[in-house]
Design an enzyme around this catalytic site. Structure first.
Site, mmCIF file in Angstrom:
data_model
loop_
_atom_site.group_PDB
_atom_site.id
_atom_site.type_symbol
_atom_site.label_atom_id
_atom_site.label_comp_id
_atom_site.label_asym_id
_atom_site.label_seq_id
_atom_site.Cartn_x
_atom_site.Cartn_y
_atom_site.Cartn_z
ATOM 1 C CE LYS A 139 51.147 -5.181 34.196
ATOM 2 N NZ LYS A 139 49.882 -4.771 33.562
ATOM 3 C CG ASP A 142 48.240 -0.548 36.650
ATOM 4 O OD1 ASP A 142 48.527 0.669 36.618
ATOM 5 O OD2 ASP A 142 47.747 -1.172 35.688
ATOM 6 C CE LYS A 151 44.582 0.047 36.289
ATOM 7 N NZ LYS A 151 43.980 -0.334 35.007
ATOM 8 C CG ASP A 205 48.882 -5.009 36.846
ATOM 9 O OD1 ASP A 205 48.470 -5.915 36.100
ATOM 10 O OD2 ASP A 205 49.161 -3.864 36.447
ATOM 11 C CG ASP A 247 45.759 2.068 33.369
ATOM 12 O OD1 ASP A 247 46.509 1.369 34.075
ATOM 13 O OD2 ASP A 247 44.519 1.968 33.358
ATOM 14 C CD GLU A 289 50.737 -0.869 34.055
ATOM 15 O OE1 GLU A 289 49.857 -0.248 33.449
ATOM 16 O OE2 GLU A 289 50.527 -1.973 34.590
ATOM 17 N NE ARG A 339 50.099 -1.892 26.387
ATOM 18 C CZ ARG A 339 48.932 -1.827 25.756
ATOM 19 N NH1 ARG A 339 48.868 -1.333 24.529
ATOM 20 N NH2 ARG A 339 47.829 -2.255 26.327
HETATM 21 N N1 BES Z 1 46.799 -4.044 34.629
HETATM 22 C C1 BES Z 1 45.961 -3.517 33.624
HETATM 23 C C2 BES Z 1 45.122 -4.567 32.926
HETATM 24 C C3 BES Z 1 44.010 -5.132 33.749
HETATM 25 C C4 BES Z 1 42.790 -4.510 33.796
HETATM 26 C C5 BES Z 1 44.209 -6.311 34.424
HETATM 27 C C6 BES Z 1 41.782 -5.067 34.545
HETATM 28 C C7 BES Z 1 43.187 -6.845 35.160
HETATM 29 C C8 BES Z 1 41.978 -6.221 35.222
HETATM 30 C C9 BES Z 1 46.794 -2.817 32.556
HETATM 31 O O1 BES Z 1 47.963 -2.237 32.971
HETATM 32 C C10 BES Z 1 45.931 -1.738 31.985
HETATM 33 O O2 BES Z 1 45.570 -0.873 32.702
HETATM 34 N N2 BES Z 1 45.627 -1.850 30.696
HETATM 35 C C11 BES Z 1 44.768 -0.925 30.048
HETATM 36 C C12 BES Z 1 45.317 -0.677 28.669
HETATM 37 C C13 BES Z 1 44.676 0.490 27.944
HETATM 38 C C14 BES Z 1 45.028 1.785 28.637
HETATM 39 C C15 BES Z 1 45.146 0.491 26.516
HETATM 40 C C16 BES Z 1 43.371 -1.537 29.961
HETATM 41 O O3 BES Z 1 43.253 -2.739 29.742
HETATM 42 O O4 BES Z 1 42.408 -0.801 30.150
HETATM 43 ZN ZN ZN Z 2 48.828 -3.113 34.694
HETATM 44 ZN ZN ZN Z 3 47.666 -0.264 33.726
#
Ligand code: BES
Ligand code: ZN
Ligand code: ZN
Length: 500
Positions: free
Chosen positions: A265, A270, A277, A288, A347, A349, A351
C-alpha cells in the site's frame, strides 16, 4: 556508517566492545574465551555489582589499560542458554548507542565475545551487523545542520574484530544489504508528504534499482485509466498529485518458474478524504506508504542478494485528499477485476488501491502473493506495536511465514479470516462495500475485502503493519526513537529465499 572486519592484531581502535552473558559475568574464573585481563575487569565489575550481564546492560571502563585500547565497553546478553539472534541484534544496537553517547571516535567488537554465543556463528555475525547498521539509521535529510557536523559526532565504521571465516564474511555482507535496504525503506517512510508523493516514490524506486538487476516500470495516470484500475483512480480523484503504479520485476530463476508477488500500500498521505480524519495525529499519515516501502526495500534486497527466485513487486500509490473531485461516500467504482464497490467511507482507501493491485498480481499467476499495508487502526488496538497481524487461509503459507519471521526476528501474529468476515463486506447497491456494517473485527473485515481480489488458487497472505511500521523504539533498540521501522523487509526476503 559501515561495518567492517579486521584481525585483532591490526586494530587501532579507541573502544573495544565485549559482549558478556550473565553466566560469564557470574563466573569467578576465566571462561577461557575472554582474555585474562578482560575477564579480570568483568570479575571486578561483578564484585562491585556494576555489571551483571543482563540484557541491554552496559558498563564502560575508561582508560582500561589493557588490550592496547583506551576503553572497554561491556554489553550484557542475558542468560547464555536463552540467547537468540534477536538478542544479539538488540545488544549490537545497545553497543552502538553506548559508543555514540560516550563520544567514542572508533570502536571494535570482539567477535569471539558473541560468535560462539549462539549455535550458528554466521547467524550471530548477521544479527550483529544488522543491529549496528539499523541502530545507526537517522533521518536528517531535512535538517539544515551541515553533513560534516553530522559525521563528526558519529562513528564512520564499527569493526568486527577477529578472524572471520568465509561464512561469517558472507553473513556480514548479507547483514549489510538487509540493513541498508531496511534503512532505505525507513527513509521512504520518514520523508514527509511534500517530499514523498506518488511521483517521487516512483522516481526514488527507479533510481535505487539502477545497477541492481531490478526492472522497474511506472504507469502514469493515463495508463492506470487504460488498465481500468478503478480503485486507485477513485482514491486519487481528490488530489492534484497524479497516482502511480510501480511494477518491479526480478528474474533470478528460469523463466518457467512461477514468480512470487509482493504488493504494498503506497498512500503517501492519508487525510481520510471526504470522510476526513481528526486533526490531532494526522501528521502520522505520511507513513501510510510503509507497505510500499517494505515491498520496495524487499525487492532491492532480493536483487542485491541475487536470490534464485523470480519475484514481482507491485505498488499502487496515491494521496488520499478531499479535493473538489474527490470520491464521495456512497460513490461506486469498478475495480480491475470487474467487481463493483461502494465507498461508504473514503478513509478506508488502502483496500481500494490494493483491490486493483491484487487483481493485477493474480493475473500474473504467482506461486504465492503477499501484501503489506498500514491498513487499519483496529490492528493497533488488537496487537499494539509488537506484532504484525497476518491474515491467510493457507496452512503451508502460514508455516512458511512463521519460519521466515522466526529467522528475521520480526514478530507476527496470525489473525482470523473467515466467511463471516466476507459476508460483512457485501454491498447494498454494489457487489461489495468498503466498510463493514459494524465496527467489530475491523482488521479481519478489511482482510476479507482484499481476499475478494485474489484468485482462489493463489496462496495469499495479508500483513497489516499499521501497528509495527513506526514508533517501535520502546521495544526495539535498533529502531529509531520516532519514525519508520522498516518492518517486514527482512521477513519478506527470508520468505522469498525459502520459497518453493
Ligand atoms: N491508514 C489508515 C489506517 C491507520 C490508522 C494506520 C491509524 C495507522 C494508524 C487507513 O486508511 C484507515 O483510515 N482505516 C480506517 C478504516 C475504517 C474507516 C473502516 C481505520 O482504521 O479507522
Ligand atoms: Zn490509509
Ligand atoms: Zn484511511
Amino acid at each position: 556508517m559501515k561495518v567492517i572486519s579486521k584481525k585483532l592484531s591490526q586494530s587501532n581502535i579507541q573502544t573495544l566492545v565485549v559482549f558478556a552473558s550473565k553466566d560469564e559475568t557470574a563466573k569467578k574464573a576465566s571462561a577461557g574465551k575472554l582474555t585474562a585481563p578482560i575477564q579480570k575487569l568483568l570479575d571486578q565489575a561483578n564484585k562491585e555489582q556494576t555489571f551483571s550481564g543482563d540484557k541491554k546492560e552496559t558498563l564502560m571502563f575508561r582508560n582500561a589499560g589493557t588490550e592496547d585500547v583506551e576503553n572497554i565497553l561491556f554489553v550484557g546478553l542475558g542468560a547464555s542458554k536463552k540467547l537468540t539472534a534477536e538478542n544479539l541484534r538488540v545488544a549490537a544496537a545497545v553497543a552502538y548507542h553506548a559508543c555514540k553517547s560516550n563520544k567514542t571516535s572508533s570502536a571494535g567488537i570482539l567477535v569471539d565475545s558473541f560468535a560462539r554465543a549462539i549455535k550458528d556463528s554466521a547467524t550471530a555475525v548477521l544479527a550483529v551487523t544488522e543491529g549496528l547498521l539499523l541502530a545507526a539509521y537517522e533521518y536528517a535529510d531535512l535538517k539544515t545542520q551541515s553533513k560534516d557536523d553530522k559525521t563528526k559526532s558519529g562513528l564512520d565504521a564499527i569493526v568486527l574484530l577477529g578472524d572471520l571465516n568465509a561464512s561469517q564474511q558472507k553473513a556480514l555482507k548479507r547483514g549489510e544489504i538487509l540493513a541498508e535496504c531496511q534503512n532505505f525503506s525507513r527513509r521512504l517512510g520518514d520523508s514527509p508528504g511534500n517530499y514523498m508523493n506518488p511521483t517521487i516514490l516512483a522516481n526514488e524506486t527507479v533510481k535505487a534499482a539502477k545497477g541492481t538487476g531490478l526492472k522497474v516500470t511506472v504507469w502514469d495516470k493515463a495508463r492506470i485509466k487504460k488498465e481500468r484500475f478503478g480503485g486507485l483512480l477513485a482514491v486519487a480523484a481528490g488530489s492534484d498529485q497524479e497516482p502511480r503504479f510501480i511494477i518491479m520485476e526480478y528474474k533470478g530463476a528460469a523463466a518457467s518458474k512461477k514468480p512470487i508477488c509482493f504488493v504494498g500500500k503506497g498512500v503517501t498521505f492519508d487525510s481520510g478524504g471526504i470522510s476526513i480524519k481528526p486533526g490531532p495525529g494526522m501528521e502520522e499519515m505520511k507513513y501510510d506508504m510503509c507497505g510500499a516501502a517494505a515491498v520496495i526495500g524487499t525487492m532491492l534486497a532480493i536483487a542485491r542478494l541475487k536470490l534464485k527466485v523470480n519475484v514481482i513487486g507491485l505498488v499502487p500509490s496515491t494521496e488520499n485528499l478531499p479535493g473538489p473531485s474527490a470520491t464521495k461516500p456512497g460513490d461506486v467504482f469498478f475495480a480491475r477485476n470487474g467487481k463493483s464497490v461502494e465507498v461508504f467511507n473514503t478513509d478506508a482507501e488502502g483496500r481500494l488501491i490494493l483491490s486493483d493491485a491484487l487483481s493485477y498480481g493474480s493475473e500474473k499467476k504467482p506461486a504465492m502473493m503477499v501484501d503489506a499495508a498500514t491498513l487499519t487502526g483496529a490492528i493497533m488496538i488488537a496487537l499494539g506495536n509488537t506484532h504484525t497481524g497476518v491474515f491467510t487461509r493457507d496452512e503451508k503459507l502460514t508455516k512458511r511465514i512463521q519460519t521466515a519471521a522466526d529467522a528475521s526476528g520480526e514478530l507476527v501474529w496470525f489473525m482470523p479470516l473467515t466467511d463471516d468476515h466476507v459476508a460483512d463486506m457485501k454491498g447494498t447497491h454494489a457487489d461489495l462495500c468498503n466498510i463493514s456494517g459494524s465496527r467489530l473485527a475491523g482488521s479481519a473485515t478489511a482482510a476479507a475485502f482484499l481476499e475478494q481480489f485474489v484468485d482462489k488458487d493463489i496462496p495469499w497472505a495479508h500483513f497489516d503493519i499499521a501497528g509495527t511500521a513506526w514508533n517501535v523504539h520502546n521495544r526495539i533498540p535498533y529502531a529509531p526513537r520516532k519514525g519508520a521501522s522498516g518492518v517486514m523487509v527482512r521477513t519478506f526476503v527470508e520468505l522469498a529465499e525459502n520459497h518453493g
